[in-house]
Design an enzyme around this catalytic site. Structure first.
Site, PDB file in Angstrom:
ATOM      1  CB  THR A 147       8.009  12.128  23.698  1.00 13.95           C
ATOM      2  OG1 THR A 147       7.245  13.189  24.255  1.00 13.95           O
ATOM      3  CG2 THR A 147       8.358  12.456  22.261  1.00 13.95           C
ATOM      4  NE  ARG A 153      11.003  18.239  20.505  1.00 19.24           N
ATOM      5  CZ  ARG A 153      11.504  18.643  19.333  1.00 19.24           C
ATOM      6  NH1 ARG A 153      11.444  19.919  19.005  1.00 19.24           N
ATOM      7  NH2 ARG A 153      12.074  17.781  18.506  1.00 19.24           N
ATOM      8  CB  SER A 158      11.740  11.754  10.901  1.00 16.03           C
ATOM      9  OG  SER A 158      10.428  12.168  11.016  1.00 16.03           O
ATOM     10  CG  HIS A 159      11.200  16.064  11.944  1.00 12.94           C
ATOM     11  ND1 HIS A 159      11.196  14.836  12.565  1.00 12.94           N
ATOM     12  CD2 HIS A 159      11.807  16.912  12.796  1.00 12.94           C
ATOM     13  CE1 HIS A 159      11.762  14.956  13.763  1.00 12.94           C
ATOM     14  NE2 HIS A 159      12.131  16.201  13.929  1.00 12.94           N
ATOM     15  CE  LYS A 207      11.087   4.147  12.533  1.00 19.16           C
ATOM     16  NZ  LYS A 207       9.969   4.661  13.302  1.00 19.16           N
ATOM     17  CE  LYS A 239       5.481  10.760  13.977  1.00 17.26           C
ATOM     18  NZ  LYS A 239       6.601  10.074  14.638  1.00 17.26           N
ATOM     19  CD  GLU A 281       4.256  10.960  19.521  1.00 16.63           C
ATOM     20  OE1 GLU A 281       5.014  10.906  20.479  1.00 16.63           O
ATOM     21  OE2 GLU A 281       4.616  10.740  18.353  1.00 16.63           O
ATOM     22  CD  GLU A 282       4.630  17.444  21.000  1.00 16.10           C
ATOM     23  OE1 GLU A 282       4.846  18.434  20.301  1.00 16.10           O
ATOM     24  OE2 GLU A 282       5.445  16.494  21.139  1.00 16.10           O
ATOM     25  CB  SER A 283       5.895  15.760  17.684  1.00 13.29           C
ATOM     26  OG  SER A 283       5.544  14.395  17.848  1.00 13.29           O
ATOM     27  NE  ARG A 300      15.132  10.183  13.413  1.00 11.92           N
ATOM     28  CZ  ARG A 300      13.905  10.607  13.626  1.00 11.92           C
ATOM     29  NH1 ARG A 300      13.691  11.866  13.958  1.00 11.92           N
ATOM     30  NH2 ARG A 300      12.883   9.791  13.476  1.00 11.92           N
ATOM     31  CG  ASP A 313       7.434  13.421   8.494  1.00 13.16           C
ATOM     32  OD1 ASP A 313       6.627  12.698   7.889  1.00 13.16           O
ATOM     33  OD2 ASP A 313       8.152  13.003   9.427  1.00 13.16           O
ATOM     34  CG  ASP A 358       9.543   9.341   8.298  1.00 12.92           C
ATOM     35  OD1 ASP A 358       9.135  10.495   8.522  1.00 12.92           O
ATOM     36  OD2 ASP A 358       9.644   8.487   9.198  1.00 12.92           O
ATOM     37  CG  ASP A 408       6.543   9.399  10.672  1.00 12.63           C
ATOM     38  OD1 ASP A 408       6.828  10.552  10.296  1.00 12.63           O
ATOM     39  OD2 ASP A 408       7.269   8.718  11.421  1.00 12.63           O
ATOM     40  NE  ARG A 409       7.631  14.400  13.098  1.00 14.99           N
ATOM     41  CZ  ARG A 409       8.236  15.173  13.971  1.00 14.99           C
ATOM     42  NH1 ARG A 409       8.067  16.475  13.929  1.00 14.99           N
ATOM     43  NH2 ARG A 409       9.020  14.662  14.881  1.00 14.99           N
ATOM     44  CB  THR A 414      12.689  10.237  20.172  1.00 12.51           C
ATOM     45  OG1 THR A 414      13.267  11.184  21.057  1.00 12.51           O
ATOM     46  CG2 THR A 414      11.208  10.144  20.424  1.00 12.51           C
TER      47      THR A 414
END
Ligand code: G16
Length: 544
Positions: free
Chosen positions: A345, A497, A113-114, A126, A377, A364-366, A22, A278, A280, A282-283, A18
């Site tokens: 997503t 999910r 990320s998270h 990435k 984000k 996004e929901e995430s 990773r 999170d 990095d 972005d969340r 995504t």
């Protein structure tokens, strides 16, 4: 300095998910693993000789070692200049901003990320394009293809490490390296968007915030902006020191992993506002005193109140959300008379819409929210957006959300994650569902009747590219939905999910507990997918 051409062989599995590649740190530490992937990125790109590359990561374990390798490879491949974050650190949104500001050719962001960090944890890499956004699928597919055909990589022979702990300039072969502090540039960008004096006045009036940086990348950014510039009392930012293993925590801002913040926000004498970011940066997660704002509601509320924020006061071109995100923002878009796009997503799918000026806000929901100010984000941006709204409206977080539900109705929404399940079992669940889908039409379950089922596919309205198999959707009447998909960011087994949503226009119902309201649909989801039977799991590992 000598150029080395090092022979190698393709390594299986270097397929970006995504958001980039990773894997466990130990996988990246294998001989040639990182080098192969980096060379594959360069092989997939054209005409970058002499241009600028942005490079940095979230500071997790192996960040600095990887940066030293990538610098030598960038020099050997002909980049003219690399901008590296101080200590090798750049938050993902700050990297996106830096790529745009410096008109770089692109950027390499090192982050999982998270996902947890440390020697036993995860690492990731990435590539972001010149627009500052994650590479689209056609490029990530090409990178993968290159990784499966690679025979050698290029590297400058250099035994000394470039000092990343000081701002300054270096040379590596013909390539120029500049170590930059992105905090100031990022803070300046935020100042152009938000009403800093109003937020300062809010803090001056005694408004209290608790921002949990989760020992991840946003600590220095949050301390500088919230405490130093905006005047939140010192100590408002907790866990503000970035650590290679995130202090042993799981830097995922949700109700399960941001437990310290959740305890504070649901405890006695809770601050007015709570937020977390999170690994990095972005969340984001947004909380009021004793109150959780779902990410799907958050993007809807930001869109509905965007006119209160200087950067968006002239209106929004449109909004976009990922398919599994609730339809709360769709109703706001309808009221505002602007388009709302539904994408697969992955933030990369918003890039074309943002570049073409079709949308201003995305969510996004995430726990991801962002706008056209960068192409990622942006956690801290979302926090400042909320603070700006709170400063103007002078209401509490819960009052703002409840008022929103009163006007637009409430999309009850939850996501159940079954993490690290056996990969084959996960595929069996999806295959079983696919088989069921043609039989479901018009059937009713727990009072909801199926209107439509499909495997979501998306035709990009800008470049016409098609992305298929993006999640199984069961759409019911009364705007209820159940969606199943496999995560593309996990590194252990598979993560299933399950997203469940039901709409309520009954104001008396709005304060009810989400899991209680959605319990009948949750049961339907589990039964249709045979989750327990096929995976052995009796309950999800994370509920948000
Ligand atoms: C990445 C992507 C997001 C996506 C999220 C979850 O976020 O950028 O667009 O929503 O993964 O993806 P999945 O459900 O496939 O695990 P991040 O914050 O991990 O970069």
């Amino acid at each position: 300095m000598t150029l080395q051409i090092i022979s190698t062989h393709p390594i299986a599995g270097q397929k970006p998910g995504t958001s980039g590649l990773r894997k466990k740190v130990t996988v990246f530490q294998q001989p040639h693993y990182l080098e192969n992937f980096v060379q594959s990125i360069f092989n997939a790109l054209d005409n970058f000789q002499g241009t600028t590359l942005v490079l940095g990561g979230d500071g997790r374990y192996y960040n600095v070692e990887a940066i030293q390798i990538i610098l030598k490879m960038a020099a050997a491949n002909g980049f003219g200049r690399v901008l590296v974050g101080l200590n090798g650190i750049l938050s993902t949104p700050a990297a996106s901003a830096l790529i745009r500001q410096s008109r770089a050719f692109g950027g390499i962001i090192l982050s999982a990320s998270h996902n947890p960090g440390g020697i036993e944890g995860d690492f990731g890499i990435k590539y972001n394009m010149g627009n500052g956004g994650p590479a689209p699928e056609k490029i990530t597919d090409l990178i993968y293809q290159c990784s499966q055909e690679i025979s050698h990589y290029r590297m400058i022979k250099n035994e000394t490490f470039i000092d990343l702990s000081q701002l300054g300039h270096h040379r590596l072969g013909e390539m120029h390296i500049e170590v930059v502090n992105s905090v100031l540039d990022y803070a300046e960008l935020m100042q152009q968007i938000f009403d800093f004096p109003k937020i300062q006045a809010l803090f001056h009036s005694g408004f209290r915030i608790c921002y949990d940086a989760m020992h991840a990348v946003t600590g220095p950014y949050a301390k500088f902006i919230l405490e130093k510039q905006l005047g939140a009392p010192e100590g408002s930012v907790i866990n503000g020191m970035p650590l290679p293993d995130f202090g042993g925590g799981h830097p995922d801002p949700n109700l399960t992993y941001a437990d310290e913040l959740v305890r504070i926000m649901y405890g006695d004498n809770a601050p007015d506002f709570g937020a977390a970011s999170d690994g990095d940066g972005d969340r984001n997660m947004i909380l009021g005193a004793n109150f959780f704002v779902t990410p799907s509601d958050s993007i809807a509320i930001l869109a509905a109140n965007a006119h209160l924020v200087p950067g968006y006061q002239h209106g929004l071109a449109g909004v976009a959300r990922s398919m599994p995100t609730s339809a709360a923002v769709d109703k706001v878009a309808e009221t505002l008379g602007i388009p709302c796009f539904e994408t697969p997503t992955g933030w990369k799918f918003f890039g074309n819409l943002l570049d073409a000026g079709k949308v201003t806000l995305c969510g996004e929901e995430s726990f991801g929210t962002g706008s056209n100010h960068v192409r990622e984000k942006d956690g801290l941006w979302a926090v400042l957006f909320w603070l700006n709204i709170l400063a103007v409206k002078q209401q509490s977080v819960s009052e703002i959300v409840r008022e929103h539900w009163l006007k637009y109705g409430r999309n009850f929404y939850t996501r159940h994650d079954y993490e690290a399940i056996d990969t084959e079992a996960a595929h069996r669940v999806m295959a079983h569902l696919r088989q069921q889908m043609p039989l479901l039409s018009k059937q009713c379950f727990a009072g909801y009747c199926v209107q439509h089922c499909d495997d979501f596919s998306y035709r990009d309205p800008v470049d016409n590219s098609l992305s298929e198999n993006q999640g199984l959707r069961i759409l019911f009447d009364h705007q209820a939905r159940i969606i199943f998909r496999l995560s593309g960011t996990g590194t252990e087994g598979a993560t299933l999910r399950v997203y469940i949503e039901a709409m309520s226009n009954d104001n008396a119902e709005h304060t009810q507990d989400t899991q209680h309201v959605l319990a009948p649909l949750i049961k339907v989801a589990n039964e249709l997918a045979k989750i327990t039977e096929l995976t052995g799991r009796t309950e999800p590992s994370v509920i948000t």
